[in-house]
Design an enzyme around this catalytic site. Structure first.
Site, PDB file in Angstrom:
ATOM      1  N   THR A   8      27.286  -7.761  19.720  1.00  0.00           N
ATOM      2  CA  THR A   8      28.222  -8.551  20.508  1.00  0.00           C
ATOM      3  C   THR A   8      27.691  -8.723  21.929  1.00  0.00           C
ATOM      4  O   THR A   8      26.892  -7.914  22.402  1.00  0.00           O
ATOM      5  CB  THR A   8      29.613  -7.870  20.569  1.00  0.00           C
ATOM      6  OG1 THR A   8      30.536  -8.715  21.244  1.00  0.00           O
ATOM      7  CG2 THR A   8      29.567  -6.531  21.289  1.00  0.00           C
ATOM      8  N   GLU A  41      23.736 -17.735  13.476  1.00  0.00           N
ATOM      9  CA  GLU A  41      24.845 -18.658  13.214  1.00  0.00           C
ATOM     10  C   GLU A  41      25.801 -18.116  12.158  1.00  0.00           C
ATOM     11  O   GLU A  41      25.365 -17.551  11.153  1.00  0.00           O
ATOM     12  CB  GLU A  41      24.295 -20.005  12.771  1.00  0.00           C
ATOM     13  CG  GLU A  41      23.807 -20.805  13.963  1.00  0.00           C
ATOM     14  CD  GLU A  41      23.815 -22.285  13.645  1.00  0.00           C
ATOM     15  OE1 GLU A  41      24.902 -22.806  13.301  1.00  0.00           O
ATOM     16  OE2 GLU A  41      22.748 -22.881  13.724  1.00  0.00           O
ATOM     17  N   ASP A  70      33.572  -9.602  12.197  1.00  0.00           N
ATOM     18  CA  ASP A  70      34.051 -10.976  12.196  1.00  0.00           C
ATOM     19  C   ASP A  70      35.554 -10.903  11.987  1.00  0.00           C
ATOM     20  O   ASP A  70      36.030 -10.113  11.169  1.00  0.00           O
ATOM     21  CB  ASP A  70      33.388 -11.786  11.083  1.00  0.00           C
ATOM     22  CG  ASP A  70      33.580 -13.274  11.324  1.00  0.00           C
ATOM     23  OD1 ASP A  70      33.407 -13.725  12.474  1.00  0.00           O
ATOM     24  OD2 ASP A  70      33.932 -13.997  10.378  1.00  0.00           O
TER      25      ASP A  70
HETATM   26  P1  IMP Z   1      35.727 -12.898  16.595  1.00  0.00           P
HETATM   27  O1  IMP Z   1      35.169 -12.925  15.209  1.00  0.00           O
HETATM   28  O2  IMP Z   1      36.112 -11.525  17.034  1.00  0.00           O
HETATM   29  O3  IMP Z   1      34.858 -13.623  17.585  1.00  0.00           O
HETATM   30  O4  IMP Z   1      37.110 -13.711  16.553  1.00  0.00           O
HETATM   31  C1  IMP Z   1      37.185 -15.055  16.113  1.00  0.00           C
HETATM   32  C2  IMP Z   1      38.465 -15.704  16.585  1.00  0.00           C
HETATM   33  O5  IMP Z   1      39.592 -15.114  15.932  1.00  0.00           O
HETATM   34  C3  IMP Z   1      38.741 -15.571  18.073  1.00  0.00           C
HETATM   35  O6  IMP Z   1      38.107 -16.572  18.817  1.00  0.00           O
HETATM   36  C4  IMP Z   1      40.267 -15.711  18.121  1.00  0.00           C
HETATM   37  O7  IMP Z   1      40.625 -17.073  18.061  1.00  0.00           O
HETATM   38  C5  IMP Z   1      40.694 -15.061  16.813  1.00  0.00           C
HETATM   39  N1  IMP Z   1      41.034 -13.632  17.031  1.00  0.00           N
HETATM   40  C6  IMP Z   1      40.355 -12.559  16.552  1.00  0.00           C
HETATM   41  N2  IMP Z   1      40.931 -11.408  16.956  1.00  0.00           N
HETATM   42  C7  IMP Z   1      41.989 -11.762  17.714  1.00  0.00           C
HETATM   43  C8  IMP Z   1      42.976 -10.997  18.440  1.00  0.00           C
HETATM   44  O8  IMP Z   1      43.001  -9.751  18.481  1.00  0.00           O
HETATM   45  N3  IMP Z   1      43.894 -11.727  19.104  1.00  0.00           N
HETATM   46  C9  IMP Z   1      43.910 -13.075  19.114  1.00  0.00           C
HETATM   47  N4  IMP Z   1      43.020 -13.833  18.486  1.00  0.00           N
HETATM   48  C10 IMP Z   1      42.048 -13.183  17.776  1.00  0.00           C
END
Ligand code: IMP
Length: 195
Positions: A8, A41, A70
């Protein structure tokens, strides 16, 4: 001590993992710590596929055991959307996403607005099968945004036990119950077995 790459660029995420993995025989490094700027990606159609792509891709780049997560929001009335497309739902980002989600749920009553946050973590290490753990947090999609904390869909995500949205909670409370925290707790067990 062994080194684990946390795939990350997000310092908040790194801090959250560091808290949950405290006391383990692993030192954590982020992509920025290692100077890795290549982007793997997320071309998968499931959380598992994307977590695997990132964990195995960044392991190949770093040569280190690697953790990648993810996550996203699944809404039952929308057949699981936005799912893996949560970050760019409706082709928009930021607060416009909340408007877009509310529009998709126009006319849907409270009892049909069931949703959940999902987090899948993939743990890859050289010479072994990648392992997966996951965490989920159930909730209901609100009719309007409430609260200013958190990020993403938090102002629309009402948690029944807490009687408030994730954006109305102090961060410690969200971090104790979140899908990511639950997955990270399970990842802690896997890592304890590795070291
Ligand atoms: P990532 O995989 O952690 O980057 O999350 C992908 C997307 O899921 C984020 O850009 C948010 O739109 C949504 N998301 C994931 N976790 C959360 C959370 O704890 N609160 C709100 N949105 C979340």
């Amino acid at each position: 001590m062994n080194t684990l790459l946390i795939a990350t660029h997000n310092k908040g995420k790194l801090r959250e993992f560091a808290q949950i993995f405290a006391g383990l025989d692993w030192q954590l490094r982020s992509l920025d710590d290692l100077g890795i700027s290549e982007e793997i990606e997320e071309t998968g159609t499931t959380f598992h596929e994307n977590a695997r792509l990132k964990a195995e891709g960044y392991m190949a780049l770093s040569g280190l055991p690697t953790l990648a997560d993810d996550s996203g929001l699944e809404v039952a009335a929308l057949k699981g959307e936005p799912g893996v497309y949560s970050a760019r739902y409706g082709g928009v980002t930021g607060p416009a996403q909340l408007e877009y989600l509310l529009k998709q749920l126009e006319g849907v009553p409270f009892h049909d607005r069931l949703a959940r946050f999902v987090c899948v973590i993939a743990l890859a290490r050289p010479g072994a099968e990648t392992e997966f753990v996951e965490g989920t947090l159930p909730g209901v999609i609100e009719f309007e945004p409430k609260g200013t904390g958190g990020f993403g869909y938090d102002p629309l995500f009402y948690v029944l036990d807490a009687d408030m949205t994730l954006a109305e909670m102090p961060p410690e409370r969200k971090n104790a119950m979140s899908h990511r925290a639950q997955a990270a707790q399970a990842a802690r067990e896997v890592l304890a077995g590795w070291s």
